[in-house]
Design an enzyme around this catalytic site. Structure first.
Site, short mmCIF file in Angstrom:
data_model
loop_
_atom_site.label_atom_id
_atom_site.label_comp_id
_atom_site.label_asym_id
_atom_site.label_seq_id
_atom_site.Cartn_x
_atom_site.Cartn_y
_atom_site.Cartn_z
N GLN A 1 -2.46 2.68 9.85
CA GLN A 1 -1.14 2.69 9.19
C GLN A 1 -0.12 3.50 10.01
OE1 GLN A 1 -4.06 3.14 7.62
NE2 GLN A 1 -4.00 2.54 5.48
N ARG B 1 0.87 -1.18 0.00
CA ARG B 1 0.00 0.00 0.00
C ARG B 1 0.90 1.23 0.00
NH1 ARG B 1 1.96 1.85 3.81
NH2 ARG B 1 0.72 3.70 3.57
N GLY B 2 0.24 2.41 -0.06
CA GLY B 2 1.02 3.65 -0.20
C GLY B 2 1.19 3.92 -1.68
N ALA B 3 0.93 5.18 -2.06
CA ALA B 3 0.84 5.51 -3.48
C ALA B 3 2.05 5.06 -4.29
CB ALA B 3 0.63 7.02 -3.62
N ARG C 1 -6.83 -0.21 -7.55
CA ARG C 1 -7.29 0.74 -6.51
C ARG C 1 -7.54 2.07 -7.22
NH1 ARG C 1 -4.22 1.05 -0.88
NH2 ARG C 1 -6.13 2.14 -0.31
N ASP D 1 -1.97 10.96 -2.22
CA ASP D 1 -2.29 9.89 -3.18
C ASP D 1 -2.61 10.45 -4.56
OD1 ASP D 1 -2.96 8.79 -0.35
OD2 ASP D 1 -2.52 7.09 -1.64
N ASN E 1 -5.48 12.48 0.36
CA ASN E 1 -4.61 11.64 1.19
C ASN E 1 -5.51 10.86 2.15
OD1 ASN E 1 -1.85 10.85 1.87
ND2 ASN E 1 -2.24 11.80 3.84
N LYS E 2 -4.89 10.06 2.98
CA LYS E 2 -5.63 9.18 3.89
C LYS E 2 -6.72 9.94 4.65
CE LYS E 2 -5.25 5.67 4.17
NZ LYS E 2 -6.14 4.75 3.42
O1 MRU Z 1 -4.70 3.21 1.84
P1 MRU Z 1 -3.20 3.42 1.84
O2 MRU Z 1 -2.53 2.88 3.06
O3 MRU Z 1 -2.55 2.98 0.55
O4 MRU Z 1 -3.06 5.00 1.89
C1 MRU Z 1 -1.78 5.57 1.87
C2 MRU Z 1 -1.74 6.98 2.17
O5 MRU Z 1 -2.71 7.69 2.26
C3 MRU Z 1 -0.37 7.58 2.21
O6 MRU Z 1 -0.32 8.56 3.17
C4 MRU Z 1 -0.10 8.10 0.81
O7 MRU Z 1 -0.05 7.06 -0.11
C5 MRU Z 1 1.06 8.94 0.68
S1 MRU Z 1 2.59 8.09 0.75
C6 MRU Z 1 3.17 7.86 -0.80
#
Ligand code: MRU
Length: 354
Positions: free
Chosen positions: A197, A49-51, A87, A238, A248-249
């Site tokens: 996270q 996970r994470g962009a 996603r 993201d 973002n999250k």
């Molecule tokens: O749902 P996730 O865990 O993939 O979400 C990730 C985030 O929101 C991060 O903060 C985001 O990807 C930035 S980090 C490259």
């Protein structure tokens, strides 16, 4: 570079091996992805996970498809399109797949060239995050000089470290750099419900790096800001629209509101691949992923016997909704820290990066 990155690497069989983030912080396990379907599943079930890392796994997923279908372009393209929609919110996924599709279209040696391109994307991410770290840390140092402080308190939300974008992260990159420069930095880590996270991944990274940090329930940030205990908020992103609105999250928006109300600088750190130049207005146009309500109902933790358990924390029968991201309007963002420098969150400045 040799394809050995902290969050993922090509193993001796040339399969993609990734840290399985679903088990952290309790167990450090890896998962081997052999087919494009494996890559797709790993993105969907949050193994990765994470962009940024989603983009890398997608790119290597196209390479796995090229290998699986022995270079058959139409099958590779079809499979790449499935990975592309695994996603919806993190634009690095679409960006990386499109870059791979370009190679597929042009190449006479698709398997070889897809592998090289996926590795090039990963190598570039390493350099991008290093630059973000340096530029972000310069900002931290300037604030410290301006405010005459010798200890820096920074708040972050979710995980935007090396588990999310190789190899230094985006929001955590300036923090790692500050630690390297000997700055006394302390990180307030939002737990980041519902998947936690922050509590499980960011804390794990910071602990491993020996960086001082405190995990806080998501609702604590506003209080800390009122008390003068936060010198900067920094998050990853993201997807950032042309007008500077940043997805973002979930919960990032509320932190930005609290930061504005308390004159705390609010920065977003991101590689240029996280901009969506086709999206004019983030608040109205960014597609927000809605994930399973089980992520709200169930909490994962470790019991006193060391067994990892999923326990229910809500009454059976209550409904829940799980928006995975929110969009912070540009007007609440102090600046966008990118590998190309500090960018103002507006169409004029962002448009020049295209
Ligand atoms: O749902 P996730 O865990 O993939 O979400 C990730 C985030 O929101 C991060 O903060 C985001 O990807 C930035 S980090 C490259």
């Amino acid at each position: 570079m040799n394809g050995q990155y902290k969050a993922l690497w090509l193993n001796d069989d040339d399969d993609l091996e990734v840290i399985d983030q679903r088990y952290l912080p309790f167990e450090k396990k890896t998962r081997i992805l052999i087919t494009a379907h494996d890559a797709c599943e790993a993105i969907q079930d949050m193994t990765v996970r994470g962009a940024g890392v989603i983009g890398n796994v997608a790119a290597f997923g196209v390479y796995l498809a090229a290998r699986e279908f022995e270079g058959d372009k139409s099958q590779i393209k079809q499979t790449a399109m499935k990975i592309r929609v695994s996603r919806p919110t993190a634009v690095n996924l679409m960006w990386a797949v499109d870059r791979m599709l370009n190679i597929v279209a042009q190449s006479d040696d698709v398997i070889h060239d897809c592998k090289a391109e996926a590795m090039a994307i990963a190598d570039e991410d390493v350099l991008r995050t290093q630059k973000i770290g340096k530029i972000g840390c310069d900002i931290i140092e300037n604030i410290m000089v301006e405010r005459k402080i010798n200890q820096f308190n920074i708040l972050t939300h979710c995980n935007a470290g090396w588990l999310a974008i190789i190899d230094s992260g985006s929001a955590l990159a300036p923090i790692y750099e500050a630690h390297k420069r000997g700055i006394a930095i302390h990180v307030w880590v939002d737990e980041t419900r519902p998947r936690n996270q922050g509590a499980s991944l960011t804390s794990w990274e910071l602990l491993d790096a020996g960086i001082s940090h405190t995990i806080i329930p998501d609702n604590t940030g506003g209080h800390l800001m009122q008390q003068g205990k936060v010198d900067m908020v920094i998050t990853g992103a993201d997807r950032v629209a042309l007008n500077g609105d940043a997805a973002n999250k979930i919960g990032t928006y509320l932190k930005a509101l609290a930061a504005k109300d308390n004159n705390v600088p609010f920065y977003i750190a991101l590689p240029i691949s996280t901009f969506d130049f086709e999206c004019d207005n983030g608040v109205s146009d960014i597609d927000i992923e809605i994930r399973s309500e089980d992520e709200v109902h169930l909490m994962r933790g470790i019991d006193k016997h060391g067994n990892v358990q999923n326990i229910r924390i809500t009454p059976e029968g209550s409904a829940a909704i799980n928006y995975s991201f929110d969009v912070t309007p540009a007007r609440l963002i102090t600046g966008l820290i990118t590998e190309a420098g500090l960018i103002a969150p507006n169409k004029n400045a962002i448009g020049k990066l295209k």
